[in-house]
Scaffold this motif. Sequence first.
Motif, PDB file in Angstrom:
ATOM      1  N   LEU A  99      45.209  30.178  60.337  1.00  0.00           N
ATOM      2  CA  LEU A  99      45.488  28.927  59.639  1.00  0.00           C
ATOM      3  C   LEU A  99      46.606  28.191  60.369  1.00  0.00           C
ATOM      4  CD1 LEU A  99      45.607  30.372  56.013  1.00  0.00           C
ATOM      5  CD2 LEU A  99      43.640  29.427  57.214  1.00  0.00           C
ATOM      6  N   ASN A 100      46.401  26.918  60.637  1.00  0.00           N
ATOM      7  CA  ASN A 100      47.414  26.079  61.274  1.00  0.00           C
ATOM      8  C   ASN A 100      47.890  25.045  60.262  1.00  0.00           C
ATOM      9  OD1 ASN A 100      45.401  27.013  63.400  1.00  0.00           O
ATOM     10  ND2 ASN A 100      47.123  26.363  64.648  1.00  0.00           N
ATOM     11  N   PHE A 101      49.216  24.949  60.100  1.00  0.00           N
ATOM     12  CA  PHE A 101      49.809  24.039  59.131  1.00  0.00           C
ATOM     13  C   PHE A 101      50.579  22.915  59.818  1.00  0.00           C
ATOM     14  CE2 PHE A 101      49.011  27.890  56.856  1.00  0.00           C
ATOM     15  CZ  PHE A 101      48.598  27.458  55.602  1.00  0.00           C
ATOM     16  N   SER A 102      50.858  21.871  59.063  1.00  0.00           N
ATOM     17  CA  SER A 102      51.562  20.704  59.595  1.00  0.00           C
ATOM     18  C   SER A 102      53.075  20.898  59.635  1.00  0.00           C
ATOM     19  CB  SER A 102      51.218  19.465  58.752  1.00  0.00           C
ATOM     20  OG  SER A 102      51.623  19.669  57.410  1.00  0.00           O
ATOM     21  N   GLU A 103      53.589  21.977  59.036  1.00  0.00           N
ATOM     22  CA  GLU A 103      55.027  22.261  59.029  1.00  0.00           C
ATOM     23  C   GLU A 103      55.263  23.747  59.238  1.00  0.00           C
ATOM     24  OE1 GLU A 103      57.215  20.775  55.684  1.00  0.00           O
ATOM     25  OE2 GLU A 103      56.018  18.957  55.570  1.00  0.00           O
ATOM     26  N   LYS A 104      56.478  24.114  59.617  1.00  0.00           N
ATOM     27  CA  LYS A 104      56.849  25.512  59.792  1.00  0.00           C
ATOM     28  C   LYS A 104      56.872  26.216  58.450  1.00  0.00           C
ATOM     29  CE  LYS A 104      59.574  24.817  63.929  1.00  0.00           C
ATOM     30  NZ  LYS A 104      60.902  24.907  64.548  1.00  0.00           N
ATOM     31  N   LEU A 105      56.454  27.487  58.463  1.00  0.00           N
ATOM     32  CA  LEU A 105      56.371  28.297  57.254  1.00  0.00           C
ATOM     33  C   LEU A 105      57.475  29.346  57.221  1.00  0.00           C
ATOM     34  CD1 LEU A 105      52.529  29.002  57.323  1.00  0.00           C
ATOM     35  CD2 LEU A 105      53.724  27.127  56.166  1.00  0.00           C
ATOM     36  N   GLU A 106      57.843  29.739  56.012  1.00  0.00           N
ATOM     37  CA  GLU A 106      58.757  30.852  55.808  1.00  0.00           C
ATOM     38  C   GLU A 106      57.904  32.110  55.668  1.00  0.00           C
ATOM     39  OE1 GLU A 106      62.011  31.049  56.000  1.00  0.00           O
ATOM     40  OE2 GLU A 106      62.131  28.900  56.440  1.00  0.00           O
ATOM     41  N   ALA A 107      58.055  33.021  56.613  1.00  0.00           N
ATOM     42  CA  ALA A 107      57.192  34.200  56.675  1.00  0.00           C
ATOM     43  C   ALA A 107      57.258  35.071  55.420  1.00  0.00           C
ATOM     44  CB  ALA A 107      57.551  35.029  57.906  1.00  0.00           C
ATOM     45  N   ALA A 108      58.421  35.241  54.852  1.00  0.00           N
ATOM     46  CA  ALA A 108      58.579  36.138  53.708  1.00  0.00           C
ATOM     47  C   ALA A 108      57.852  35.648  52.455  1.00  0.00           C
ATOM     48  CB  ALA A 108      60.063  36.327  53.396  1.00  0.00           C
ATOM     49  N   PHE A 109      57.515  34.380  52.398  1.00  0.00           N
ATOM     50  CA  PHE A 109      56.917  33.815  51.192  1.00  0.00           C
ATOM     51  C   PHE A 109      55.559  33.160  51.450  1.00  0.00           C
ATOM     52  CE2 PHE A 109      61.521  33.738  50.733  1.00  0.00           C
ATOM     53  CZ  PHE A 109      61.660  34.547  49.613  1.00  0.00           C
ATOM     54  N   SER A 110      54.935  33.498  52.563  1.00  0.00           N
ATOM     55  CA  SER A 110      53.640  32.912  52.918  1.00  0.00           C
ATOM     56  C   SER A 110      52.623  34.029  53.099  1.00  0.00           C
ATOM     57  CB  SER A 110      53.780  32.104  54.212  1.00  0.00           C
ATOM     58  OG  SER A 110      54.721  31.065  54.032  1.00  0.00           O
ATOM     59  N   THR A 111      51.422  33.825  52.557  1.00  0.00           N
ATOM     60  CA  THR A 111      50.411  34.868  52.627  1.00  0.00           C
ATOM     61  C   THR A 111      49.010  34.268  52.625  1.00  0.00           C
ATOM     62  OG1 THR A 111      49.704  36.976  51.674  1.00  0.00           O
ATOM     63  CG2 THR A 111      50.261  35.213  50.127  1.00  0.00           C
ATOM     64  N   VAL A 145      38.862  32.101  51.485  1.00  0.00           N
ATOM     65  CA  VAL A 145      40.199  32.249  52.041  1.00  0.00           C
ATOM     66  C   VAL A 145      41.168  31.576  51.073  1.00  0.00           C
ATOM     67  CG1 VAL A 145      41.720  31.718  53.982  1.00  0.00           C
ATOM     68  CG2 VAL A 145      39.283  32.197  54.388  1.00  0.00           C
ATOM     69  N   GLU A 146      42.126  32.326  50.555  1.00  0.00           N
ATOM     70  CA  GLU A 146      43.142  31.799  49.644  1.00  0.00           C
ATOM     71  C   GLU A 146      44.491  31.929  50.333  1.00  0.00           C
ATOM     72  OE1 GLU A 146      42.799  34.501  46.395  1.00  0.00           O
ATOM     73  OE2 GLU A 146      40.850  33.754  45.782  1.00  0.00           O
ATOM     74  N   TRP A 147      45.240  30.838  50.396  1.00  0.00           N
ATOM     75  CA  TRP A 147      46.547  30.901  51.049  1.00  0.00           C
ATOM     76  C   TRP A 147      47.634  30.298  50.174  1.00  0.00           C
ATOM     77  CZ3 TRP A 147      48.520  26.071  51.729  1.00  0.00           C
ATOM     78  CH2 TRP A 147      47.607  25.008  51.800  1.00  0.00           C
ATOM     79  N   ARG A 148      48.814  30.858  50.359  1.00  0.00           N
ATOM     80  CA  ARG A 148      50.027  30.345  49.707  1.00  0.00           C
ATOM     81  C   ARG A 148      51.089  30.291  50.777  1.00  0.00           C
ATOM     82  NH1 ARG A 148      47.990  33.718  45.631  1.00  0.00           N
ATOM     83  NH2 ARG A 148      47.457  32.538  43.783  1.00  0.00           N
ATOM     84  N   ALA A 149      51.857  29.222  50.777  1.00  0.00           N
ATOM     85  CA  ALA A 149      52.875  29.073  51.809  1.00  0.00           C
ATOM     86  C   ALA A 149      54.122  28.425  51.239  1.00  0.00           C
ATOM     87  CB  ALA A 149      52.327  28.228  52.958  1.00  0.00           C
ATOM     88  N   LEU A 150      55.237  28.834  51.783  1.00  0.00           N
ATOM     89  CA  LEU A 150      56.513  28.190  51.509  1.00  0.00           C
ATOM     90  C   LEU A 150      56.967  27.618  52.842  1.00  0.00           C
ATOM     91  CD1 LEU A 150      58.816  27.688  49.402  1.00  0.00           C
ATOM     92  CD2 LEU A 150      59.940  29.665  50.428  1.00  0.00           C
ATOM     93  N   THR A 151      57.218  26.321  52.859  1.00  0.00           N
ATOM     94  CA  THR A 151      57.613  25.683  54.108  1.00  0.00           C
ATOM     95  C   THR A 151      59.108  25.832  54.338  1.00  0.00           C
ATOM     96  OG1 THR A 151      57.938  23.545  53.037  1.00  0.00           O
ATOM     97  CG2 THR A 151      55.751  23.998  53.955  1.00  0.00           C
ATOM     98  N   ALA A 152      59.516  25.561  55.558  1.00  0.00           N
ATOM     99  CA  ALA A 152      60.928  25.663  55.923  1.00  0.00           C
ATOM    100  C   ALA A 152      61.795  24.745  55.065  1.00  0.00           C
ATOM    101  CB  ALA A 152      61.106  25.347  57.402  1.00  0.00           C
ATOM    102  N   ASP A 153      61.219  23.654  54.543  1.00  0.00           N
ATOM    103  CA  ASP A 153      61.982  22.753  53.669  1.00  0.00           C
ATOM    104  C   ASP A 153      61.845  23.140  52.191  1.00  0.00           C
ATOM    105  OD1 ASP A 153      59.421  21.910  53.142  1.00  0.00           O
ATOM    106  OD2 ASP A 153      59.751  19.821  53.671  1.00  0.00           O
TER     107      ASP A 153
END
Length: 124
Positions: A50-62, A102-110
Amino acid sequence: MSNHRTLFGLVASAVLAMSGTGPAFAHAQLSHATPVAGGAVPTPPSEVTLNFSEKLEAAFSTVIVRDAVGKRVNKADAQVDKTDRTIMRVALDPLTPGVYIVEWRALTADTHKTEGAFIFRVGE
């Protein structure tokens, strides 16, 4: 074949209902996926990227991948790429022809949460 189309329609409807759109999803967007969201691949992939438009926080993204009946088919190794934090990957168990969710959850750097889901199909 009719049963497969009915199942595909039901899965697609469920995914669309879960993937909502609107202001809560206005930050990081899924910009590209491999396999392609809503697409079909002739042979089973070994991973989902998966490619996102912003940087992700690894600990809170799955990311979790399930078959059409809800059984999890990914390995427990979902991770954000260390060199490009806009990419998240997960390895897959051997897949058979069929529909996958495919189910995704992400927390961005912001610190904005975002989530979504899509389907892809293996085989015809």
